[in-house]
Enzyme design. Structure first.
Site, mmCIF file in Angstrom:
data_model
loop_
_atom_site.group_PDB
_atom_site.id
_atom_site.type_symbol
_atom_site.label_atom_id
_atom_site.label_comp_id
_atom_site.label_asym_id
_atom_site.label_seq_id
_atom_site.Cartn_x
_atom_site.Cartn_y
_atom_site.Cartn_z
ATOM 1 N N ASP A 68 -2.985 4.366 -9.118
ATOM 2 C CA ASP A 68 -1.921 4.060 -8.173
ATOM 3 C C ASP A 68 -2.516 3.157 -7.097
ATOM 4 O O ASP A 68 -3.738 3.098 -6.915
ATOM 5 C CB ASP A 68 -1.398 5.365 -7.565
ATOM 6 C CG ASP A 68 -0.417 5.142 -6.444
ATOM 7 O OD1 ASP A 68 0.584 4.435 -6.668
ATOM 8 O OD2 ASP A 68 -0.663 5.645 -5.333
ATOM 9 N N ASP A 99 -0.895 2.284 -3.428
ATOM 10 C CA ASP A 99 -0.744 2.718 -2.038
ATOM 11 C C ASP A 99 -1.241 4.141 -1.830
ATOM 12 O O ASP A 99 -0.880 5.054 -2.571
ATOM 13 C CB ASP A 99 0.726 2.630 -1.614
ATOM 14 C CG ASP A 99 1.207 1.197 -1.487
ATOM 15 O OD1 ASP A 99 0.523 0.402 -0.831
ATOM 16 O OD2 ASP A 99 2.263 0.865 -2.057
#
Length: 346
Positions: free
Chosen positions: A82, A84
């Site tokens: 991922d 953020d």
């Protein structure tokens, strides 16, 4: 003693420093019936604010997974991450860090406000426990579609993206560049999954890391710009929070050195699917779904529990193989990555 048992015992003795048991830990974490480890390299006496706090619920299982991945070799490994609050820091200078989507300023305050209004309407629906997943998926597609339409209608330019990144406080965790370099040296692909905007993520990588990595692909929403750098459309299917997984691999694209240019050789998507061992990095339980659609053999999942630790620790430690607490740096993951291969092929 068989070969696997011998490797496992040897590995347990040589796990990173961050997996060494800590005794007399006086913080609130002691109330949890789990084993907590501290990265002693970063730790200051009686001060955990600068340390890497790590929770491993099942060290034996983790060691078995490391041995399995090492035995299969780098050619079978891929990293899924991922973006953020996983690759980037959750806190920056004592304040909540900016997300790749939240940093965008179109240069048109009216449209920035319209996108913000959409966020306030749809974000609670995204996390509502009463909305069925089918209905919620349609709502997310609706939200993303409206947001993308506003970006086009509001006249977003690539120059505005570059300026938005330059003005933002977004920052990578310490050690991210080192991990990218280690994996690039071993020809191990990194898939960055994001429900945000690939072009913004690329610009963040350019401005903050100052280097392109040929092994990095981004699975996200990609913009199409005209010759003047104005946004005219979006390419391919929409990637939102509920379909951010290997099923969206068709959206994967390598980093662009410049707008429309690819820097050096890249990995095709078919070859990525043959890599059936996975190191997964995420900050939400939903990120565990990023490997959905991949028939993996062994997966090591690393979770970053950045906030609300006391209420969420039990859930995270039961879901992830390793949990780093309180916006930890990537130093422990760097050590873990170095355990996933050896010079003698073990």
């Amino acid at each position: 003693m068989n070969e696997m048992s011998y490797q496992l015992q040897s590995l347990l003795k040589t796990l990173p420093v961050s997996l060494c048991p800590v005794r007399n830990h006086r913080s609130f974490l002691a109330q949890f019936k789990t084993r907590v480890w501290i990265d002693r390299i970063e730790m200051e006496e009686n001060d955990l604010s600068g340390s890497s706090e790590v929770v491993v619920a099942d060290p034996q299982l983790l060691a078995e997974k490391i041995v399995a991945i090492r035995t299969a070799g780098p050619a079978k490994l891929q990293v899924i991450a991922d973006f953020d609050a996983t690759l980037t820091r959750y806190w920056v200078n004592g304040r909540r860090g900016t997300s790749s989507h939240g940093l965008l300023r179109q240069g048109n305050p009216e449209y920035d406000m319209k996108r913000r209004d959409l966020f306030y309407h749809y974000h609670p629906l995204e996390f509502s426990p009463t909305i069925p997943i089918e209905e919620k998926t349609k709502l997310m597609e609706e939200w993303w579609g409206k947001t993308h339409a506003l970006l086009i209608e509001g006249g977003l330019t690539y120059d505005a993206i570059k300026q938005s990144v330059a003005d933002s406080t977004i920052a990578f965790r310490e050690g991210v560049a080192e991990i990218f370099e280690l994996l690039e040296e071993r020809d191990i692909p990194i898939l960055i999954f994001s429900a945000g905007l690939a072009d913004i993520i690329e610009e963040v990588l350019r401005q903050k890391l100052h280097k392109s990595f040929r092994n990095v692909k981004i699975v996200s929403n990609r913009m199409v710009f005209d010759e003047n750098g104005c946004l005219v459309s979006f390419k391919g299917k929409t990637v939102h929070t509920l379909n951010k997984n290997e099923l969206a691999l068709e959206m994967a694209a390598p980093l662009h050195e410049q707008l429309g240019d690819v820097d050096g050789p890249t990995y095709d998507n078919a070859s990525v699917k043959t890599r059936t061992n996975v190191l997964l990095l995420g900050d939400h339980l939903g990120d565990l779904g990023m490997s959905d659609g991949l028939n993996y053999e062994t997966r090591i999942s690393v979770g970053f529990l950045n906030d609300n630790v006391e209420n969420s620790l039990d859930t995270y430690r039961n879901a992830f193989d390793i949990v780093y607490l309180n916006d930890a740096p990537m130093s422990g993951v760097v050590q873990l990555v170095s355990q996933l291969w050896s010079n003698d092929g073990v």
